[in-house]
Write a protein that holds these residues in place. Structure first.
Motif, PDB file in Angstrom:
ATOM      1  N   LYS A  23       0.832  -1.212   0.000  1.00 19.34           N
ATOM      2  CA  LYS A  23       0.000   0.000   0.000  1.00 19.34           C
ATOM      3  C   LYS A  23       0.865   1.261   0.000  1.00 19.34           C
ATOM      4  N   ASP A  24       2.058   1.178   0.640  1.00 16.99           N
ATOM      5  CA  ASP A  24       2.931   2.352   0.667  1.00 16.99           C
ATOM      6  C   ASP A  24       3.365   2.751  -0.742  1.00 16.99           C
ATOM      7  N   GLU A  25       3.686   1.751  -1.527  1.00 16.88           N
ATOM      8  CA  GLU A  25       4.087   2.054  -2.889  1.00 16.88           C
ATOM      9  C   GLU A  25       2.935   2.665  -3.682  1.00 16.88           C
ATOM     10  N   LEU A  26       1.725   2.142  -3.438  1.00 16.06           N
ATOM     11  CA  LEU A  26       0.558   2.706  -4.111  1.00 16.06           C
ATOM     12  C   LEU A  26       0.325   4.155  -3.680  1.00 16.06           C
ATOM     13  N   GLU A  27       0.480   4.426  -2.388  1.00 11.71           N
ATOM     14  CA  GLU A  27       0.305   5.786  -1.899  1.00 11.71           C
ATOM     15  C   GLU A  27       1.351   6.720  -2.497  1.00 11.71           C
ATOM     16  N   GLU A  28       2.591   6.205  -2.689  1.00  7.31           N
ATOM     17  CA  GLU A  28       3.626   7.026  -3.301  1.00  7.31           C
ATOM     18  C   GLU A  28       3.244   7.408  -4.721  1.00  7.31           C
ATOM     19  N   ARG A  29       2.701   6.438  -5.460  1.00 10.94           N
ATOM     20  CA  ARG A  29       2.266   6.741  -6.815  1.00 10.94           C
ATOM     21  C   ARG A  29       1.112   7.745  -6.815  1.00 10.94           C
ATOM     22  N   LEU A  30       0.196   7.563  -5.868  1.00 12.49           N
ATOM     23  CA  LEU A  30      -0.924   8.505  -5.774  1.00 12.49           C
ATOM     24  C   LEU A  30      -0.433   9.904  -5.420  1.00 12.49           C
ATOM     25  N   ARG A  31       0.582   9.970  -4.569  1.00  9.47           N
ATOM     26  CA  ARG A  31       1.129  11.274  -4.214  1.00  9.47           C
ATOM     27  C   ARG A  31       1.770  11.944  -5.425  1.00  9.47           C
ATOM     28  N   GLU A  32       2.469  11.144  -6.229  1.00 12.20           N
ATOM     29  CA  GLU A  32       3.077  11.700  -7.425  1.00 12.20           C
ATOM     30  C   GLU A  32       2.014  12.191  -8.410  1.00 12.20           C
ATOM     31  N   LEU A  33       0.977  11.387  -8.583  1.00  7.47           N
ATOM     32  CA  LEU A  33      -0.104  11.808  -9.470  1.00  7.47           C
ATOM     33  C   LEU A  33      -0.806  13.052  -8.930  1.00  7.47           C
ATOM     34  N   SER A  34      -0.964  13.095  -7.606  1.00  9.68           N
ATOM     35  CA  SER A  34      -1.594  14.272  -7.008  1.00  9.68           C
ATOM     36  C   SER A  34      -0.745  15.513  -7.227  1.00  9.68           C
TER      37      SER A  34
ATOM     38  N   THR B 296       7.458  26.639  -7.741  1.00  8.61           N
ATOM     39  CA  THR B 296       8.443  26.573  -6.654  1.00  8.61           C
ATOM     40  C   THR B 296       7.785  26.147  -5.353  1.00  8.61           C
ATOM     41  N   ARG B 297       6.632  26.705  -5.043  1.00  6.58           N
ATOM     42  CA  ARG B 297       5.955  26.360  -3.793  1.00  6.58           C
ATOM     43  C   ARG B 297       5.549  24.893  -3.764  1.00  6.58           C
ATOM     44  N   LEU B 298       5.038  24.382  -4.873  1.00  9.20           N
ATOM     45  CA  LEU B 298       4.616  22.982  -4.912  1.00  9.20           C
ATOM     46  C   LEU B 298       5.805  22.034  -4.801  1.00  9.20           C
ATOM     47  N   VAL B 299       6.883  22.339  -5.498  1.00 12.85           N
ATOM     48  CA  VAL B 299       8.053  21.455  -5.465  1.00 12.85           C
ATOM     49  C   VAL B 299       8.676  21.434  -4.077  1.00 12.85           C
ATOM     50  N   VAL B 300       8.809  22.616  -3.458  1.00  7.49           N
ATOM     51  CA  VAL B 300       9.449  22.687  -2.141  1.00  7.49           C
ATOM     52  C   VAL B 300       8.588  22.026  -1.068  1.00  7.49           C
ATOM     53  N   GLU B 301       7.278  22.263  -1.100  1.00  3.46           N
ATOM     54  CA  GLU B 301       6.410  21.752  -0.044  1.00  3.46           C
ATOM     55  C   GLU B 301       6.062  20.285  -0.238  1.00  3.46           C
ATOM     56  N   ARG B 302       5.744  19.884  -1.444  1.00  6.09           N
ATOM     57  CA  ARG B 302       5.253  18.525  -1.667  1.00  6.09           C
ATOM     58  C   ARG B 302       6.377  17.499  -1.819  1.00  6.09           C
ATOM     59  N   LEU B 303       7.530  17.903  -2.374  1.00  8.91           N
ATOM     60  CA  LEU B 303       8.628  16.952  -2.591  1.00  8.91           C
ATOM     61  C   LEU B 303       9.778  17.137  -1.617  1.00  8.91           C
TER      62      LEU B 303
END
Length: 644
Positions: free
Chosen positions: A271-282, A305-312
């Motif tokens: 499930k963790d791997e699936l959540e990682e993919r969902l996070r990337e898609l999100s 810049t805000r999305l890359v810094v905060e989400r990744l």
């Protein structure tokens, strides 16, 4: 449910009765006060009637050689119940002297309160401290002639009579005061008993129950509350004990559940791997949504810049765009304030230059490894490059737009999946940057005159609205110059439209090079130009207009025969805010009227607006006589300002 003898409701009923007793006490006090007022009113009415009677006795004839009004004194000394409460009776003259008194020794004295008692006014009665005082004006004159001689006939006088309250009235007041005191004592005793009852029946049981709940909250699930009794508190304690017993059973079940969860966690690894993919898609979805939400390039880069810094969780990030010189220029960087914005890199220089040159992502897992052929030059001089760097080109339909740089302080901190994700982010950003640039070019085309390169009429009116609002708010002047090329239609007819267009460009270049940066030069339409001069007086605006007129006449020459003077000239109209107009439409109309005056007065001249030009444009009044073409008209405005 009926209230039993041991219920909390019945116990609270006694506490509710206390406010009722207080209300009763207030009612008794109110009735006592009302009775007191009624007693005083009755006493005053009785006093007024008695004063009327006493005053009438003074007009009765008296025996010869008897003391003045001895009959009145005898009546007052009688033991009649009607006069028993009368204390004092006096007759005062207007100057405050006692003319007659129940006590003969007071006759002839001046009363202490003579001013208040002898002041003119109607009959009054006043009660204070159990005594009622009546002040009544008395007549005098002919009706007293039967008893007094002509010399002794008194003038207008005042009767003062003081009476004590009747004994019945005093007894009534004492009775009310006694009842009020007894009520207060009863309420105090009842309050003490109520407080004691509430403490024994409510406060102490609730305190014990609260202590048991506190121990249970601390984790002691074996504690039990006191459940003796039949009232609501006892039933609450019993329910609390049942809850604790249930919690104890649930605690045992929780231990078994944890054992089962350990097995379930092993099955949820996927499930963790699936959540990682969902996070990337999100993230991709959020990037696409943010990029489509704006067409402004700065806002777009800031959102990425805000999305890359905060989400990744990438602490070091920069966006570079290809400038007009073919260099990669840093447009937005994080963290901010390091001075990286504006730095440039050539194609092939460092990792970012290599990525731009090859149009492929370049990944440096360890920046301290100097053996790499893609040595990275730091964005800030003296900065230590550590960790991992990923440079991804921004490519749209095979065209390089820029490079995105992602850096983390940990070595080899970018996985293959993240590199793929960040490449997709760069592709989305490239499309958005391309759209933003197309939008900016479209806006520029709509705001710029394609022939001369200066702002067009739409941009002029937007700028004029802003400058006029600023001038109105801060109380600063604003001047508007309207410039028109003389004989432009004849130039087009003789030399052709190509020469006419070139002439407009040359005139526009002369005007543009001789105005301030804060001034606005725009093409108004055809051969007309408009200049906005913020914070300029009318005299300064006339001087600037004359300088521009002379510059055009000196620098823009023609080799085409058949034109007047073989050179290009312009006519200028000057309008000023707030001297000539207070609105945008009025300001333009005033400048236009002044321009028509220049055209009809011989052209190649500057004319400031004066009142009346809007009614008769071009007509000179008084000393303003038309001049020959090629000369400037010089006038003197009100206040002595010379106009050229």
């Amino acid at each position: 449910m009926p209230l039993g003898p041991d219920t909390v409701g019945r116990k609270l009923l006694w506490s509710i009765g206390l406010p009722g007793l207080v209300v009763a006490l207030l009612g008794v006090g109110h009735f006592w006060r009302e009775s007191r007022v009624a007693v005083q009113d009755a006493t005053q009415v009785e006093s007024l009637a008695l004063a009327e009677f006493v005053a009438s006795t003074f007009s009765l004839p008296q025996a010869p050689r008897a003391r003045a009004h001895e009959a009145v004194a005898e009546v007052l000394r009688s033991d009649t119940r009607l006069f028993r409460s009368v204390e004092d009776v006096r007759v005062l003259t207007p100057d405050g002297r006692i003319r007659w008194s129940r006590r003969p020794e007071e006759v002839g004295r001046v009363h202490d309160e003579a001013r208040r008692l002898t002041s003119p006014g109607p009959e009054t009665a006043r009660s204070s401290a159990g005594v009622t005082e009546v002040v009544r004006p008395m007549g005098g004159g002919p009706e007293c002639g039967s008893c007094h001689t002509e010399e002794e006939v008194p003038g207008a006088s005042v009767l003062q009579m003081r009476m004590t309250e009747p004994a019945l009235h005093q007894q009534l007041s004492e009775m009310f005061r006694g009842a009020l005191g007894a009520m207060v004592l009863f309420i105090v005793l009842l309050a003490l008993l109520t407080t004691l009852g509430l403490h024994l029946n409510l406060t102490r049981p609730l305190r014990k129950l609260s202590a048991a709940m506190g121990r249970a909250e601390a984790g002691d699930l074996l504690v039990r509350a006191d459940a003796r009794g039949t009232d609501e508190l006892a039933r609450l304690g019993a329910a609390f004990n049942q809850m604790l017993a249930r919690l104890t059973a649930m605690k045992a079940e929780e231990i078994d559940t944890h054992r089962d969860l350990a097995v379930v966690k092993e099955k949820l690894a996927l499930k963790d791997e699936l959540e990682e993919r969902l996070r990337e898609l999100s993230l991709l979805f959020d990037v696409a949504r943010s990029l489509n939400a704006t067409l402004e390039l700065d806002e777009l880069l800031e959102a990425v810049t805000r999305l890359v810094v905060e989400r990744l969780q990438i602490p070091d990030f920069s966006t570079m765009l290809l400038n007009t010189e073919g260099l990669l220029e840093v447009k937005h960087a994080w963290p901010e304030g390091r001075g990286a914005e504006g730095l440039t890199f050539g194609l092939g220089e460092g990792a970012c230059g290599r990525a731009a040159e090859t149009l492929k992502a370049v990944y440096l897992p360890d920046l301290e490894d100097r053996t790499s052929i893609f040595a990275r030059r730091g964005l800030v001089e003296g900065a230590v490059d550590t960790g991992a760097l990923l440079a991804v080109p921004m490519v749209h339909m095979g065209t390089l737009l820029g490079v995105m740089n992602f850096q983390r302080p940990e070595v080899a901190s970018f996985s293959a999946g993240e590199i793929e994700l960040l490449t997709a982010v760069a592709d989305l950003a490239a499309t958005a940057v391309k759209n933003a640039r197309l939008h900016a070019e479209t806006v520029k085309l709509t705001m710029t005159d394609p022939l001369t390169g200066v702002p067009n009429r739409r941009h002029l009116f937007q700028r004029m609205e802003l400058e006029l609002a600023r001038a109105q708010r801060f109380g600063t002047p604003l001047a508007l110059l309207m410039v028109d090329v003389d004989h432009f239609k004849r130039l087009n007819d003789v030399a052709g439209h190509r020469v006419g267009d070139e002439t407009l460009r040359r005139v526009c270049d002369v005007l543009r090079l001789r105005v301030r940066k804060v001034d606005t030069l725009a093409r108004y339409g055809g051969e007309e130009f408009v200049l906005l001069l913020p914070q300029s007086t009318k005299a300064d605006a006339v001087e600037v207009a004359e300088k521009l007129r002379r510059a055009v006449a000196d620098l823009v020459s023609l080799s085409q025969p058949g034109l007047p003077g073989n050179h290009v000239t312009v006519s200028v109209g000057v309008a000023h805010f707030p001297t000539d107009a207070t609105t945008q439409e009025e300001l333009v109309d005033c400048a236009d009227s002044a321009l028509y005056c220049s055209k009809r007065s011989g052209r190649n001249r500057t004319t400031p607006f004066e009142p009346g030009m809007e009614m008769h444009p071009g007509r000179e009044r008084g000393p303003h006589a038309p001049a020959t073409e090629g000369t400037a008209v010089t006038t003197t405005a009100p206040g002595g300002v010379a106009k050229a």
